[in-house]
Write an enzyme that holds these catalytic residues in place. Sequence first.
Site, PDB file in Angstrom:
ATOM      1  N   ARG A 136      27.444 122.761  43.951  1.00 18.96           N
ATOM      2  CA  ARG A 136      27.991 124.049  44.362  1.00 18.96           C
ATOM      3  C   ARG A 136      29.115 124.492  43.420  1.00 18.96           C
ATOM      4  NH1 ARG A 136      27.438 126.317  49.196  1.00 18.96           N
ATOM      5  NH2 ARG A 136      29.673 126.608  49.530  1.00 18.96           N
ATOM      6  N   ASP A 176      38.338 128.915  53.354  1.00 22.01           N
ATOM      7  CA  ASP A 176      37.099 129.439  53.956  1.00 22.01           C
ATOM      8  C   ASP A 176      36.233 128.215  54.213  1.00 22.01           C
ATOM      9  OD1 ASP A 176      35.260 131.483  54.772  1.00 22.01           O
ATOM     10  OD2 ASP A 176      34.145 131.074  52.930  1.00 22.01           O
ATOM     11  N   CYS A 229      32.584 131.391  59.149  1.00 16.50           N
ATOM     12  CA  CYS A 229      31.503 132.340  59.465  1.00 16.50           C
ATOM     13  C   CYS A 229      30.789 131.876  60.729  1.00 16.50           C
ATOM     14  CB  CYS A 229      30.544 132.507  58.295  1.00 16.50           C
ATOM     15  SG  CYS A 229      29.716 130.993  57.775  1.00 16.50           S
TER      16      CYS A 229
END
Length: 440
Positions: A136, A176, A229
């Site tokens: 990532r 996040d 999220c």
Amino acid sequence: MNELFLKRMKDLLQEDYEAYLNTLNNKPYRGFRINTLKITEEDFFHTFEIECHASNFAKHAYVLDTDEHYGQSLPHALGLMYMQEPSAASAVEVLDPKPNDWVLDLCAAPGGKSTQIAQYLTGDGLLVSNEIESKRAQILLSNIERLGISNAIVTNSTPEKITKLLHGRMDKVLVDAPCSGEGMFKKESKALEDWSEEHVISCSLRQRHILQCAIQALKQDGILVYSTCTYAIEENEKNVAWILETFTDLELVQIQVKWGKEGVQIGNYPTHYTRRILPMDEGEGHFIAKFRRISPNTLNSLDILKSDKLTPSIEKFIKNETSFKENILLKNNRIYAGKHPFYDFKDNYVLRNQVLIGEVIHDRFEPHQHAYTSVLFAPTLNNVCLCDEKEVELFRKGNILQKPVPKGFVGIRIMDQFIGFGKSDGSIIKNKIPKGLRIR
């Protein structure tokens, strides 16, 4: 849809539950941001026709009104846009980075929020974009390069190591956090397949560990924004309450925006200061909390790397093919450019230290793609603009170009925007655009 998940959502949303259920049959919201480091919004829409409307959540952000995909489009390849679910842009808007801030994005891949932070810094300040997972981290790096960001240090490190190095230095920190992804169920079926209450609890514990590290990097009056999220209270408001109970040197700041809804009240803690976004708000789902550090913090000193002696091939390139006059670093046969000193990140693995200009391979200097996309370095380089549509297509496919230009490396511009580079023998330009960026 998982019945236990729906029961939890009914308990959470109460009178809004039916409205939420109705959104499950809708297509997921899709959006993008315009990269104002490279182009103004006015010029973007003057040049490209995209069916969209402005998002409520952040500056330069738009919601798509079409099913068309733009991942292989020219504005995407030029780094003029970043595809991003609309509500995901909300966290950086709340963080509100300012030019000259030092900002840490602790869980940065794939790069949507890091590239947005870089826009708010407007080329000044310093961005540290960290990602613990190596694959990532490479995706993060490719997006940093594509959008031309020049003031970022990209690291592949653990939260413990990177925040220890940056202890007490950061004006802003964004977490996040990895989460159960309940807001991504329509987009990513694996998030739904992996969902369970046990997974939610596991995520919340991991998030607390990351947050505990993040707090160490803040200077006094520094801002921490925590976002997910997901909708789960365990990962959202209960983690906020845990922070307020555990860390007395932080205060919760009320998020004063017009979008979304107040967070859920947990005990006597002001967790309603947080913000929730639901699909009824024109975004798939986000949670945001904002903290301020109210106590002093010890500042860790950073050493500055010393450059190796520049080779003749590098000196020739800098003298003949660029007008760049700021900081240059040669380390391990790689040469970097940047506005900032080149800090020593010790045992943190650094993927990129500002702009990678190129490498020395067998005593020969070979430029790197980042040099030709960087908003700092690229304008100083020799370049040529492709105006013919056939030439543009040929270059994007990786073909050579029949074009008389002076010998040497040459930047390639399309619509006055750099996309890559080639090497000219005087009449033919050999294509150097990376294979992963080519179209079929």
